[in-house]
Design a protein around this motif. Structure first.
Motif, PDB file in Angstrom:
ATOM      1  N   ILE A 153       0.856  -1.187   0.000  1.00  0.00           N
ATOM      2  CA  ILE A 153       0.000   0.000   0.000  1.00  0.00           C
ATOM      3  C   ILE A 153       0.892   1.237   0.000  1.00  0.00           C
ATOM      4  N   PRO A 154       1.185   1.786  -1.187  1.00  0.00           N
ATOM      5  CA  PRO A 154       2.050   2.958  -1.282  1.00  0.00           C
ATOM      6  C   PRO A 154       1.249   4.242  -1.052  1.00  0.00           C
ATOM      7  N   PRO A 155       1.929   5.370  -0.889  1.00  0.00           N
ATOM      8  CA  PRO A 155       1.206   6.651  -0.856  1.00  0.00           C
ATOM      9  C   PRO A 155       0.409   6.821  -2.153  1.00  0.00           C
ATOM     10  N   LEU A 156      -0.794   7.342  -2.053  1.00  0.00           N
ATOM     11  CA  LEU A 156      -1.651   7.453  -3.233  1.00  0.00           C
ATOM     12  C   LEU A 156      -0.995   8.285  -4.330  1.00  0.00           C
ATOM     13  N   GLN A 157      -0.286   9.343  -3.948  1.00  0.00           N
ATOM     14  CA  GLN A 157       0.334  10.187  -4.967  1.00  0.00           C
ATOM     15  C   GLN A 157       1.359   9.408  -5.784  1.00  0.00           C
ATOM     16  N   GLU A 158       2.029   8.460  -5.147  1.00  0.00           N
ATOM     17  CA  GLU A 158       2.983   7.615  -5.872  1.00  0.00           C
ATOM     18  C   GLU A 158       2.265   6.836  -6.964  1.00  0.00           C
ATOM     19  N   THR A 159       1.094   6.322  -6.641  1.00  0.00           N
ATOM     20  CA  THR A 159       0.295   5.601  -7.633  1.00  0.00           C
ATOM     21  C   THR A 159      -0.146   6.522  -8.762  1.00  0.00           C
ATOM     22  N   LEU A 160      -0.609   7.715  -8.408  1.00  0.00           N
ATOM     23  CA  LEU A 160      -1.120   8.653  -9.410  1.00  0.00           C
ATOM     24  C   LEU A 160      -0.027   9.190 -10.328  1.00  0.00           C
ATOM     25  N   ASN A 161       1.234   9.050  -9.932  1.00  0.00           N
ATOM     26  CA  ASN A 161       2.334   9.510 -10.779  1.00  0.00           C
ATOM     27  C   ASN A 161       2.547   8.613 -11.994  1.00  0.00           C
ATOM     28  N   ASP A 162       1.953   7.427 -11.977  1.00  0.00           N
ATOM     29  CA  ASP A 162       2.023   6.534 -13.132  1.00  0.00           C
ATOM     30  C   ASP A 162       1.353   7.227 -14.323  1.00  0.00           C
ATOM     31  N   PRO A 163       1.998   7.260 -15.489  1.00  0.00           N
ATOM     32  CA  PRO A 163       1.382   7.888 -16.670  1.00  0.00           C
ATOM     33  C   PRO A 163      -0.010   7.355 -16.990  1.00  0.00           C
ATOM     34  N   PHE A 164      -0.302   6.142 -16.553  1.00  0.00           N
ATOM     35  CA  PHE A 164      -1.626   5.556 -16.776  1.00  0.00           C
ATOM     36  C   PHE A 164      -2.730   6.459 -16.256  1.00  0.00           C
ATOM     37  N   TYR A 165      -2.471   7.162 -15.143  1.00  0.00           N
ATOM     38  CA  TYR A 165      -3.491   7.977 -14.501  1.00  0.00           C
ATOM     39  C   TYR A 165      -3.452   9.453 -14.912  1.00  0.00           C
ATOM     40  N   GLN A 166      -2.494   9.843 -15.723  1.00  0.00           N
ATOM     41  CA  GLN A 166      -2.236  11.267 -15.907  1.00  0.00           C
ATOM     42  C   GLN A 166      -3.384  12.032 -16.554  1.00  0.00           C
ATOM     43  N   ASP A 167      -4.173  11.390 -17.369  1.00  0.00           N
ATOM     44  CA  ASP A 167      -5.230  12.122 -18.070  1.00  0.00           C
ATOM     45  C   ASP A 167      -6.579  12.072 -17.362  1.00  0.00           C
ATOM     46  N   PHE A 168      -6.629  11.476 -16.173  1.00  0.00           N
ATOM     47  CA  PHE A 168      -7.926  11.259 -15.546  1.00  0.00           C
ATOM     48  C   PHE A 168      -8.668  12.556 -15.264  1.00  0.00           C
ATOM     49  N   SER A 169      -8.003  13.549 -14.696  1.00  0.00           N
ATOM     50  CA  SER A 169      -8.687  14.767 -14.287  1.00  0.00           C
ATOM     51  C   SER A 169      -8.439  15.928 -15.246  1.00  0.00           C
ATOM     52  N   LYS A 170      -8.034  15.630 -16.473  1.00  0.00           N
ATOM     53  CA  LYS A 170      -7.694  16.693 -17.409  1.00  0.00           C
ATOM     54  C   LYS A 170      -8.712  16.861 -18.532  1.00  0.00           C
ATOM     55  N   TRP A 171      -9.900  16.322 -18.360  1.00  0.00           N
ATOM     56  CA  TRP A 171     -10.896  16.468 -19.416  1.00  0.00           C
ATOM     57  C   TRP A 171     -11.329  17.913 -19.531  1.00  0.00           C
ATOM     58  N   ASN A 172     -11.636  18.333 -20.746  1.00  0.00           N
ATOM     59  CA  ASN A 172     -12.076  19.710 -20.942  1.00  0.00           C
ATOM     60  C   ASN A 172     -13.583  19.769 -21.179  1.00  0.00           C
TER      61      ASN A 172
END
Length: 212
Positions: A153-172
């Motif tokens: 169980i890593p820090p959540l931010q470590e998980t979110l740094n994976d490029p897989f997640y990078q576009d999740f909150s960037k929708w226009n």
């Protein structure tokens, strides 16, 4: 509270968040960590206007909007567990916990195969668990299932740094995608096999309790 952005006005949803912030402030101020994460209730973002509105609201606060890649559906198991617990039905309690842990393990293995099929590698998954009686009673057992399958169980931010997640909150504003579409495009739903089903006896009990 647990309002659905798909069912209430954006203003009411934001007011509810602010009300909960006032309750949680004392805990946040005392915590050694300052990160705050936000998961939309029911994984529902409403329409594009609402979604962009809540993103704008969250951007003015120290929140990071996060997705979920493994939905445990623990609320179904919890409803049956609570009923058995209140009625002191030890056999039913044991059976629900066993079914719940088996379901989580099946989900983890399912999504691992999905990632392998889609992107050819593993990712750090984000498992959705609610603060409920079931998890309060067996969170150690859930952790054991995770460890058994090679998870930490890593820090959540470590998980979110994976490029897989990078576009999740960037929708226009022109982007009409919903969570389910994000899941499909990312391969979180395995295209060659169905999602593991919930234990039939648990599901039948849940439907009976909800109906009544």
């Amino acid at each position: 509270s647990h309002l659905s952005l798909s069912k209430v006005l954006l203003e009411i949803f934001i007011e509810d968040v602010e009300k909960n912030e006032r309750i949680l402030d004392a805990f946040w101020n005392a915590a050694s960590y300052k990160e705050r994460y936000f998961r939309l209730p029911y994984l529902q973002r409403g329409n594009t206007e609402k979604y962009n509105g809540i993103k704008a609201f969250l951007s003015q606060r120290p929140y990071t909007l996060v997705p979920v890649t493994v939905n445990s559906f623990d609320f179904i198991f919890n409803a049956v567990f609570v009923h058995a617990y209140k009625n002191k039905d030890k056999s039913a309690v044991k059976n629900v916990i066993s079914a719940y842990l088996a379901h989580i393990e099946a989900l983890l293995q399912y999504h691992e195969r999905a990632m392998s099929n889609k992107i050819g590698r593993a990712i750090d998954h984000i498992l959705l668990l609610h603060a409920n009686l079931l998890n309060a009673c067996c969170l150690d057992k859930v952790a054991a299932v995770l460890a058994k399958n090679g998870y930490r169980i890593p820090p959540l931010q470590e998980t979110l740094n994976d490029p897989f997640y990078q576009d999740f909150s960037k929708w226009n504003a022109e982007d009409q995608r919903h969570f389910e579409q994000w899941w499909k495009e990312k391969g979180i739903n395995n295209e060659i096999e169905p999602l593991p089903g919930i234990d039939a006896a648990v599901l039948e009990s849940y439907r009976r309790f909800v109906r009544h």
